[in-house]
Design a protein around this motif. Structure first.
Motif, PDB file in Angstrom:
ATOM      1  N   THR A   1       0.892  -1.257  -0.334  1.00  0.00           N
ATOM      2  CA  THR A   1       0.183  -0.014   0.330  1.00  0.00           C
ATOM      3  C   THR A   1       1.004   1.382  -0.259  1.00  0.00           C
ATOM      4  OG1 THR A   1      -1.944  -0.972   1.304  1.00  0.00           O
ATOM      5  CG2 THR A   1      -1.851   1.345   1.634  1.00  0.00           C
ATOM      6  N   LEU A   2       0.792   2.223  -1.213  1.00  0.00           N
ATOM      7  CA  LEU A   2       1.070   3.344  -1.271  1.00  0.00           C
ATOM      8  C   LEU A   2       0.409   4.685  -0.468  1.00  0.00           C
ATOM      9  CD1 LEU A   2       3.706   5.061  -3.378  1.00  0.00           C
ATOM     10  CD2 LEU A   2       1.447   5.985  -3.081  1.00  0.00           C
ATOM     11  N   LYS A   3       0.516   5.267   0.535  1.00  0.00           N
ATOM     12  CA  LYS A   3      -0.187   6.393   1.267  1.00  0.00           C
ATOM     13  C   LYS A   3       0.918   7.496   1.060  1.00  0.00           C
ATOM     14  CE  LYS A   3      -3.581   3.637   3.748  1.00  0.00           C
ATOM     15  NZ  LYS A   3      -4.770   3.600   4.638  1.00  0.00           N
ATOM     16  N   GLY A   4      -0.450   8.735   0.262  1.00  0.00           N
ATOM     17  CA  GLY A   4       0.736  10.154   0.274  1.00  0.00           C
ATOM     18  C   GLY A   4       0.901  10.960  -0.764  1.00  0.00           C
TER      19      GLY A   4
ATOM     20  N   VAL B   1       1.345  13.273 -14.554  1.00  0.00           N
ATOM     21  CA  VAL B   1       0.172  13.035 -13.518  1.00  0.00           C
ATOM     22  C   VAL B   1       1.169  12.196 -12.254  1.00  0.00           C
ATOM     23  CG1 VAL B   1      -1.949  13.157 -14.586  1.00  0.00           C
ATOM     24  CG2 VAL B   1      -1.236  10.662 -14.000  1.00  0.00           C
ATOM     25  N   GLY B   2       2.382  11.986 -12.690  1.00  0.00           N
ATOM     26  CA  GLY B   2       2.911  11.231 -11.308  1.00  0.00           C
ATOM     27  C   GLY B   2       2.950   9.801 -11.212  1.00  0.00           C
ATOM     28  N   LYS B   3       2.678   8.344 -12.508  1.00  0.00           N
ATOM     29  CA  LYS B   3       2.132   6.977 -12.334  1.00  0.00           C
ATOM     30  C   LYS B   3       3.690   6.347 -12.409  1.00  0.00           C
ATOM     31  CE  LYS B   3       0.558   7.045 -16.854  1.00  0.00           C
ATOM     32  NZ  LYS B   3       1.619   8.453 -17.163  1.00  0.00           N
ATOM     33  N   THR B   4       4.505   7.026 -13.261  1.00  0.00           N
ATOM     34  CA  THR B   4       6.250   6.859 -12.695  1.00  0.00           C
ATOM     35  C   THR B   4       6.744   7.057 -11.397  1.00  0.00           C
ATOM     36  OG1 THR B   4       6.138   6.775 -15.368  1.00  0.00           O
ATOM     37  CG2 THR B   4       8.360   6.696 -13.720  1.00  0.00           C
ATOM     38  N   THR B   5       6.422   8.207 -11.012  1.00  0.00           N
ATOM     39  CA  THR B   5       6.897   8.435  -9.895  1.00  0.00           C
ATOM     40  C   THR B   5       6.791   7.593  -8.886  1.00  0.00           C
ATOM     41  OG1 THR B   5       6.866  10.710 -10.265  1.00  0.00           O
ATOM     42  CG2 THR B   5       6.848  10.400  -7.429  1.00  0.00           C
ATOM     43  N   VAL B   6       5.589   7.211  -8.484  1.00  0.00           N
ATOM     44  CA  VAL B   6       4.913   5.937  -8.258  1.00  0.00           C
ATOM     45  C   VAL B   6       5.584   5.176  -7.633  1.00  0.00           C
ATOM     46  CG1 VAL B   6       2.818   4.804  -7.755  1.00  0.00           C
ATOM     47  CG2 VAL B   6       2.183   6.945  -7.268  1.00  0.00           C
ATOM     48  N   LEU B   7       5.686   4.519  -9.230  1.00  0.00           N
ATOM     49  CA  LEU B   7       6.359   2.824  -9.032  1.00  0.00           C
ATOM     50  C   LEU B   7       7.949   3.517  -9.434  1.00  0.00           C
ATOM     51  CD1 LEU B   7       6.067   1.139 -12.854  1.00  0.00           C
ATOM     52  CD2 LEU B   7       8.697   1.533 -11.983  1.00  0.00           C
ATOM     53  N   ARG B   8       8.572   4.977  -9.141  1.00  0.00           N
ATOM     54  CA  ARG B   8       9.750   4.698  -8.325  1.00  0.00           C
ATOM     55  C   ARG B   8      10.032   4.755  -7.248  1.00  0.00           C
ATOM     56  NH1 ARG B   8      13.413   5.025 -12.510  1.00  0.00           N
ATOM     57  NH2 ARG B   8      14.673   6.263 -10.923  1.00  0.00           N
ATOM     58  N   LEU B   9       8.901   5.522  -6.558  1.00  0.00           N
ATOM     59  CA  LEU B   9       8.894   5.496  -5.041  1.00  0.00           C
ATOM     60  C   LEU B   9       8.708   4.229  -4.012  1.00  0.00           C
ATOM     61  CD1 LEU B   9       6.222   8.563  -4.442  1.00  0.00           C
ATOM     62  CD2 LEU B   9       8.893   8.505  -3.906  1.00  0.00           C
ATOM     63  N   MET B  10       8.004   3.335  -4.230  1.00  0.00           N
ATOM     64  CA  MET B  10       7.959   1.978  -4.231  1.00  0.00           C
ATOM     65  C   MET B  10       9.718   1.251  -4.998  1.00  0.00           C
ATOM     66  SD  MET B  10       4.078   0.393  -5.124  1.00  0.00           S
ATOM     67  CE  MET B  10       2.716   0.971  -4.264  1.00  0.00           C
TER      68      MET B  10
ATOM     69  N   VAL C   1       2.508  -6.918  -8.806  1.00  0.00           N
ATOM     70  CA  VAL C   1       2.890  -6.964  -9.842  1.00  0.00           C
ATOM     71  C   VAL C   1       2.067  -5.393 -10.094  1.00  0.00           C
ATOM     72  CG1 VAL C   1       2.827  -7.030 -12.537  1.00  0.00           C
ATOM     73  CG2 VAL C   1       3.752  -8.405 -11.416  1.00  0.00           C
ATOM     74  N   LEU C   2       2.612  -4.032 -10.311  1.00  0.00           N
ATOM     75  CA  LEU C   2       2.584  -3.152 -10.353  1.00  0.00           C
ATOM     76  C   LEU C   2       3.249  -2.751 -12.275  1.00  0.00           C
ATOM     77  CD1 LEU C   2       0.819  -0.450  -9.727  1.00  0.00           C
ATOM     78  CD2 LEU C   2       2.919   0.340  -8.428  1.00  0.00           C
ATOM     79  N   VAL C   3       2.187  -2.184 -12.774  1.00  0.00           N
ATOM     80  CA  VAL C   3       2.566  -2.209 -14.847  1.00  0.00           C
ATOM     81  C   VAL C   3       1.850  -0.775 -14.490  1.00  0.00           C
ATOM     82  CG1 VAL C   3       0.046  -3.116 -15.707  1.00  0.00           C
ATOM     83  CG2 VAL C   3       2.642  -2.322 -16.965  1.00  0.00           C
ATOM     84  N   VAL C   4       3.312   0.430 -15.071  1.00  0.00           N
ATOM     85  CA  VAL C   4       2.241   1.686 -15.065  1.00  0.00           C
ATOM     86  C   VAL C   4       2.543   1.715 -17.070  1.00  0.00           C
ATOM     87  CG1 VAL C   4       3.839   4.203 -15.830  1.00  0.00           C
ATOM     88  CG2 VAL C   4       3.442   2.640 -13.213  1.00  0.00           C
ATOM     89  N   THR C   5       0.464   1.683 -17.259  1.00  0.00           N
ATOM     90  CA  THR C   5       1.159   1.480 -18.613  1.00  0.00           C
ATOM     91  C   THR C   5       0.689   2.961 -19.254  1.00  0.00           C
ATOM     92  OG1 THR C   5       0.159   0.296 -20.559  1.00  0.00           O
ATOM     93  CG2 THR C   5      -0.906  -0.084 -18.710  1.00  0.00           C
TER      94      THR C   5
END
Length: 242
Positions: free
Chosen positions: A8-11, A42-51, A182-186
């Motif tokens: 879970t990512l919250k923030g 919108v920040g999709k890749t940022t979410v992935l890189r934060l994880m 798995v989390l896929v940004v697409t």
């Protein structure tokens, strides 16, 4: 491989004081595929890189947690949009790169099992310049799986491929990543409709969830429920980007 946890990512995040994405809560179910779509910026890749605990250029105010309470970043394997193969190294050495960088002995039995699953047996001695786009992506996938991590992050991994090769790579990834989280940004609604157990569209104001088709992953490209889900996602993306 250890059991795949839920994440879970919250923030929220901002860059130079400007909001990048609003407060959100993104949950990845254990052993399932989560697809994250949305417009550029919108920040999709940022979410992935934060994880993955990778540099983002953003300030994140929040937390990332696993259902089992253990560290998240240490259990992640990351596959980027570009295959990032070393041009001077053979297929075999590219797949074994992680162990070599850590100064560890390569598990050759595992490497050769992955080579066979990915259809690369006849290409082990080749350099990336001698491979097709689909073959390069299979090498990148095999290298990701060599890490044997329970959490897999995919950032537009098949976007540069033609439709036929992309569908084949989606099928292969779904097979090889069974039971991983798995989390896929697409940007591809069709990809999300085929692969997602959970599908979210990200905007500047948060997440909108879209119900995935009921069929098992990977879903048939021409199944009516896949086509309908793709259309729903495309419509939502068009509405949110206007």
């Amino acid at each position: 491989m250890t059991l795949a946890p839920g994440i879970t990512l919250k923030g929220q995040a901002h860059i130079d004081g400007r909001p990048l994405f609003a407060p959100l809560s993104l949950a990845l179910d254990a052993g399932r595929w989560t697809c994250l779509l949305g417009g550029s910026g919108v920040g999709k890749t940022t979410v992935l890189r934060l994880m993955a605990n990778l540099p983002t250029g953003a300030v994140f105010d929040g937390k990332i947690t696993a259902t089992d309470g253990a560290s998240v970043a240490e259990r992640i394997a990351y596959m980027a949009q570009d295959d990032l193969l070393l041009p001077w190294a053979t297929v075999e050495k590219n797949i074994a790169l992680g162990a070599r960088l850590r100064g560890q002995k390569t598990d050759m039995a595992r490497l050769h099992r992955l080579v066979d699953r990915c259809g690369l047996r006849d290409h082990l001695g080749k350099k990336p310049s001698e491979l097709s786009g689909g073959q390069r992506q299979r090498v990148a996938l095999a290298r990701t799986l060599m890490e044997d991590k329970p959490i897999i992050l995919l950032d537009e991994p098949f976007s540069a491929l033609d439709e036929k090769t992309r569908a084949a790579m989606q099928d292969l990834a779904a097979d090889l990543l069974t039971d991983r989280t798995v989390l896929v940004v697409t940007h591809d609604p069709g990809e999300a409709a085929r692969l997602g157990h959970a599908i979210h569209v990200m905007t500047e104001t948060g997440l909108t969830s879209v119900a995935p088709p009921a069929a098992a992953v990977p879903r048939a490209v021409d199944a009516q429920e896949t086509i309908t889900c793709r259309s729903d996602l495309l419509r939502l993306l068009m509405e949110t980007s206007s």
